[in-house]
Enzyme design. Structure first.
Site, PDB file in Angstrom:
ATOM      1  N   THR A 133       0.815  -1.214   0.000  1.00  0.00           N
ATOM      2  CA  THR A 133       0.000   0.000   0.000  1.00  0.00           C
ATOM      3  C   THR A 133       0.851   1.267   0.000  1.00  0.00           C
ATOM      4  OG1 THR A 133      -1.502   1.275   1.404  1.00  0.00           O
ATOM      5  CG2 THR A 133      -0.121  -0.287   2.525  1.00  0.00           C
ATOM      6  N   ASP A 134       0.275   2.358  -0.480  1.00  0.00           N
ATOM      7  CA  ASP A 134       0.969   3.648  -0.393  1.00  0.00           C
ATOM      8  C   ASP A 134       1.002   4.178   1.040  1.00  0.00           C
ATOM      9  OD1 ASP A 134      -1.718   4.370  -0.087  1.00  0.00           O
ATOM     10  OD2 ASP A 134      -1.722   5.868  -1.688  1.00  0.00           O
ATOM     11  N   GLU A 135       0.202   3.539   1.933  1.00  0.00           N
ATOM     12  CA  GLU A 135       0.151   4.032   3.316  1.00  0.00           C
ATOM     13  C   GLU A 135       1.475   3.815   4.043  1.00  0.00           C
ATOM     14  OE1 GLU A 135      -3.490   3.321   5.428  1.00  0.00           O
ATOM     15  OE2 GLU A 135      -4.635   3.103   3.581  1.00  0.00           O
ATOM     16  N   TYR A 159      -2.145  -0.728  10.833  1.00  0.00           N
ATOM     17  CA  TYR A 159      -2.237  -1.370   9.510  1.00  0.00           C
ATOM     18  C   TYR A 159      -1.016  -1.050   8.655  1.00  0.00           C
ATOM     19  CZ  TYR A 159      -3.434  -1.752   4.558  1.00  0.00           C
ATOM     20  OH  TYR A 159      -3.389  -2.026   3.208  1.00  0.00           O
ATOM     21  N   LYS A 163       2.045  -3.451   7.172  1.00  0.00           N
ATOM     22  CA  LYS A 163       2.349  -3.607   5.743  1.00  0.00           C
ATOM     23  C   LYS A 163       3.798  -3.196   5.467  1.00  0.00           C
ATOM     24  CE  LYS A 163       0.002  -4.747   2.804  1.00  0.00           C
ATOM     25  NZ  LYS A 163      -0.366  -6.080   2.256  1.00  0.00           N
TER      26      LYS A 163
HETATM   27  P1  NAD Z   1      -9.665  -7.501   1.626  1.00  0.00           P
HETATM   28  O1  NAD Z   1      -9.709  -7.230   3.102  1.00  0.00           O
HETATM   29  O2  NAD Z   1     -10.850  -7.210   0.789  1.00  0.00           O
HETATM   30  O3  NAD Z   1      -9.324  -9.054   1.385  1.00  0.00           O
HETATM   31  C1  NAD Z   1      -8.314  -9.731   2.079  1.00  0.00           C
HETATM   32  C2  NAD Z   1      -8.437 -11.223   1.785  1.00  0.00           C
HETATM   33  O4  NAD Z   1      -7.370 -11.876   2.476  1.00  0.00           O
HETATM   34  C3  NAD Z   1      -9.746 -11.831   2.275  1.00  0.00           C
HETATM   35  O5  NAD Z   1     -10.305 -12.658   1.270  1.00  0.00           O
HETATM   36  C4  NAD Z   1      -9.328 -12.661   3.471  1.00  0.00           C
HETATM   37  O6  NAD Z   1     -10.123 -13.812   3.697  1.00  0.00           O
HETATM   38  C5  NAD Z   1      -7.898 -13.031   3.106  1.00  0.00           C
HETATM   39  N1  NAD Z   1      -7.105 -13.331   4.284  1.00  0.00           N
HETATM   40  C6  NAD Z   1      -6.969 -12.571   5.407  1.00  0.00           C
HETATM   41  N2  NAD Z   1      -6.190 -13.212   6.307  1.00  0.00           N
HETATM   42  C7  NAD Z   1      -5.816 -14.385   5.730  1.00  0.00           C
HETATM   43  C8  NAD Z   1      -5.003 -15.461   6.153  1.00  0.00           C
HETATM   44  N3  NAD Z   1      -4.432 -15.473   7.371  1.00  0.00           N
HETATM   45  N4  NAD Z   1      -4.810 -16.501   5.315  1.00  0.00           N
HETATM   46  C9  NAD Z   1      -5.385 -16.498   4.087  1.00  0.00           C
HETATM   47  N5  NAD Z   1      -6.184 -15.508   3.639  1.00  0.00           N
HETATM   48  C10 NAD Z   1      -6.395 -14.470   4.452  1.00  0.00           C
HETATM   49  O7  NAD Z   1      -8.374  -6.755   1.109  1.00  0.00           O
HETATM   50  P2  NAD Z   1      -8.156  -5.972  -0.270  1.00  0.00           P
HETATM   51  O8  NAD Z   1      -8.728  -4.617  -0.147  1.00  0.00           O
HETATM   52  O9  NAD Z   1      -8.555  -6.842  -1.394  1.00  0.00           O
HETATM   53  O10 NAD Z   1      -6.563  -5.800  -0.252  1.00  0.00           O
HETATM   54  C11 NAD Z   1      -5.722  -6.793  -0.836  1.00  0.00           C
HETATM   55  C12 NAD Z   1      -4.277  -6.396  -0.619  1.00  0.00           C
HETATM   56  O11 NAD Z   1      -4.051  -5.117  -1.214  1.00  0.00           O
HETATM   57  C13 NAD Z   1      -3.874  -6.280   0.845  1.00  0.00           C
HETATM   58  O12 NAD Z   1      -2.580  -6.798   0.981  1.00  0.00           O
HETATM   59  C14 NAD Z   1      -3.901  -4.786   1.103  1.00  0.00           C
HETATM   60  O13 NAD Z   1      -2.983  -4.432   2.119  1.00  0.00           O
HETATM   61  C15 NAD Z   1      -3.499  -4.234  -0.251  1.00  0.00           C
HETATM   62  N6  NAD Z   1      -4.010  -2.884  -0.534  1.00  0.00           N
HETATM   63  C16 NAD Z   1      -5.358  -2.638  -0.542  1.00  0.00           C
HETATM   64  C17 NAD Z   1      -5.825  -1.362  -0.853  1.00  0.00           C
HETATM   65  C18 NAD Z   1      -7.287  -1.039  -0.942  1.00  0.00           C
HETATM   66  O14 NAD Z   1      -7.644   0.115  -1.251  1.00  0.00           O
HETATM   67  N7  NAD Z   1      -8.199  -1.990  -0.732  1.00  0.00           N
HETATM   68  C19 NAD Z   1      -4.911  -0.327  -1.116  1.00  0.00           C
HETATM   69  C20 NAD Z   1      -3.551  -0.614  -1.048  1.00  0.00           C
HETATM   70  C21 NAD Z   1      -3.117  -1.906  -0.789  1.00  0.00           C
HETATM   71  P1  TYD Z   2     -10.890   3.857   3.927  1.00  0.00           P
HETATM   72  O1  TYD Z   2     -11.812   3.432   2.817  1.00  0.00           O
HETATM   73  O2  TYD Z   2     -11.094   3.231   5.267  1.00  0.00           O
HETATM   74  O3  TYD Z   2      -9.404   3.695   3.406  1.00  0.00           O
HETATM   75  P2  TYD Z   2      -7.991   4.184   4.076  1.00  0.00           P
HETATM   76  O4  TYD Z   2      -8.217   4.532   5.482  1.00  0.00           O
HETATM   77  O5  TYD Z   2      -7.158   2.977   3.917  1.00  0.00           O
HETATM   78  O6  TYD Z   2      -7.536   5.343   3.255  1.00  0.00           O
HETATM   79  O7  TYD Z   2     -11.053   5.410   4.121  1.00  0.00           O
HETATM   80  C1  TYD Z   2     -10.791   6.320   3.076  1.00  0.00           C
HETATM   81  C2  TYD Z   2     -10.844   7.707   3.674  1.00  0.00           C
HETATM   82  O8  TYD Z   2     -12.186   7.975   4.101  1.00  0.00           O
HETATM   83  C3  TYD Z   2      -9.979   7.875   4.923  1.00  0.00           C
HETATM   84  O9  TYD Z   2      -9.397   9.181   4.908  1.00  0.00           O
HETATM   85  C4  TYD Z   2     -10.946   7.747   6.072  1.00  0.00           C
HETATM   86  C5  TYD Z   2     -12.234   8.289   5.486  1.00  0.00           C
HETATM   87  N1  TYD Z   2     -13.485   7.672   5.998  1.00  0.00           N
HETATM   88  C6  TYD Z   2     -14.529   8.505   6.414  1.00  0.00           C
HETATM   89  O10 TYD Z   2     -14.432   9.740   6.393  1.00  0.00           O
HETATM   90  N2  TYD Z   2     -15.684   7.906   6.839  1.00  0.00           N
HETATM   91  C7  TYD Z   2     -15.829   6.543   6.888  1.00  0.00           C
HETATM   92  O11 TYD Z   2     -16.900   6.044   7.335  1.00  0.00           O
HETATM   93  C8  TYD Z   2     -14.747   5.711   6.446  1.00  0.00           C
HETATM   94  C9  TYD Z   2     -14.863   4.211   6.476  1.00  0.00           C
HETATM   95  C10 TYD Z   2     -13.600   6.334   5.995  1.00  0.00           C
END
Ligand code: NAD
Ligand code: TYD
Length: 355
Positions: A133-135, A159, A163
């Site tokens: 992630t960019d975080e 989180y 990561k």
């Molecule tokens: P998500 O929470 O939707 O899905 C995570 C999946 O991982 C789920 O299907 C869960 O069952 C599985 N999982 C969790 N723990 C597990 C374990 N111990 N063993 C096997 N499977 C397990 O997540 P996402 O949003 O699809 O994110 C996927 C990846 O991308 C993550 O690594 C996250 O850090 C990264 N990422 C996500 C975002 C975003 O905006 N969603 C942004 C940047 C990076």
């Molecule tokens: P989120 O989707 O949780 O992603 P991340 O925290 O990983 O960026 O949140 C996106 C942005 O929206 C973040 O700045 C937090 C804000 N947010 C709200 O303002 N209200 C909400 O109910 C949620 C879930 C997030």
């Protein structure tokens, strides 16, 4: 080509499985523990395809993961399984350390043994792609330039710290043991099949149901939004063509304040499905107590992946958001059971108090 995808029942992982199988004809072995965030319905478009297979498995068990690798013989691993929600990491960090740090360690150890047993072209071909992630780059002030691949790590939340730790492990396993790794760090994803605790689906469904739309603080935090299907294409590109040991930033070139995102959702929904009382959904916006340690801004410079691998985001945020909202309107059977189950608990936007 066969790819072992971890976390393939999650939001991004399922988009990766669908893209690999349907668009690229690549065989996929999905390894997922099926936590609360997983949904096998997201894989219906590929679940009957002979190129797709599924193992319900916790990544924190390296022996079991190694056994799957030995039997399935993947050419690459795309490691997405993680705990992914910042608010949950603040409420309960332990599972984030367990899954994101120890789970990645377990994946790396299994991959190290598996790779050491490969020979010839299979050994040369193998890649371990870590999705991050960019975080990890932390809080970006409003007046500073975008995150590049060389921006120092400064994670702020449990989180993002978990990561960042996993990224360091992946680089160390490459440096020390020579495992051929690639990494990618992406911005906030949005699109179909996203679990409705994240901002865009949460606000969309609350707005649809006439519920308050929780905006943390003043809503002036900025995120860079990337459509999940653009991201899935970037990930397939990095996994197959990325340079060993390199990381690639993936972003949407779409910086928006949270308030602008929420207002856009209200306006799109009002246009697609006006409220019965004709009132604007912006009336539902509710400013609530801010998230502790809330990073002001994330924003990605994705010029490296654009220049070196030829990937670029294909949608504007406005197009992608309108499509996403249309998808949620048309797919109540996907999200209704999740909402019904989770509203019994404290999550899905009910955790903060109104200011
Ligand atoms: P998500 O929470 O939707 O899905 C995570 C999946 O991982 C789920 O299907 C869960 O069952 C599985 N999982 C969790 N723990 C597990 C374990 N111990 N063993 C096997 N499977 C397990 O997540 P996402 O949003 O699809 O994110 C996927 C990846 O991308 C993550 O690594 C996250 O850090 C990264 N990422 C996500 C975002 C975003 O905006 N969603 C942004 C940047 C990076
Ligand atoms: P989120 O989707 O949780 O992603 P991340 O925290 O990983 O960026 O949140 C996106 C942005 O929206 C973040 O700045 C937090 C804000 N947010 C709200 O303002 N209200 C909400 O109910 C949620 C879930 C997030």
């Amino acid at each position: 080509m066969k790819i072992l995808v971890t976390g393939g029942a999650g939001f991004i992982g399922s988009a990766v499985c669908r893209h690999l199988v349907k668009d690229l004809g690549t065989a996929v072995v999905n390894v997922d523990k099926l936590t609360y965030a997983a949904n096998l319905d997201s894989l219906k478009p590929v679940s009957e395809n002979p190129l797709y297979s599924f193992h319900r498995q916790d990544i924190c068990d390296p022996e079991a993961i190694l056994a799957i690798m030995r039997s399935e013989k993947p050419d690459a691993v795309m490691h997405l399984a993680a705990e992914s929600h910042v608010d949950r990491s603040i409420d309960g960090p332990a599972i984030f350390i367990e899954t994101n740090v120890m789970g990645t360690y377990s994946m790396l150890e299994a991959a190290r043994t598996y790779w050491s047993e490969l020979e010839g072209p299979a050994r040369d071909r193998f890649r371990f792609h870590h999705i991050s992630t960019d975080e990890v780059y932390g809080d970006l002030p409003f007046d500073e330039s975008l995150f590049t691949e060389t921006t120092p790590y400064a994670p702020s939340s449990p989180y993002s710290a978990s990561k960042a730790s996993s990224d360091h492990l992946v680089r160390a396993w490459n440096h020390t043991y020579g495992i051929p790794v690639v990494l990618s760090n992406c911005s906030n994803n949005y699109g179909p099949y996203q679990f409705p605790e994240k901002l865009i689906p949460l606000v969309t469904l609350n707005a649809l149901e006439g519920k308050p739309l929780p905006v943390y603080g003043k809503g002036d935090n900025v995120r860079d939004w990337l459509h999940v299907e653009d991201h899935a294409k970037a990930l397939a590109t990095v996994a197959t063509r990325g340079e060993i040991g390199h990381s690639y930033n993936v972003g949407g070139r779409c910086e928006r304040t949270n308030l602008a995102v929420v207002e856009a959702i209200c306006d799109i929904l009002d246009a697609q499905l006006p409220r019965p009382d004709g009132l604007p959904r912006r009336n539902l916006i509710s400013f609530v107590t801010d998230r502790p340690g809330h990073d002001r801004r994330y924003a990605i410079d994705c010029s490296k992946i654009e220049a070196e691998l030829g990937w670029t985001p294909s949608r504007t945020f406005e197009e992608g958001l309108a499509d996403t909202i249309r998808w949620y309107l048309a797919n109540e059977d996907w999200w209704r059971p999740i909402r019904d189950k989770n509203y019994a608990g404290q999550r899905l936007g009910t955790g903060s108090t109104k200011t």
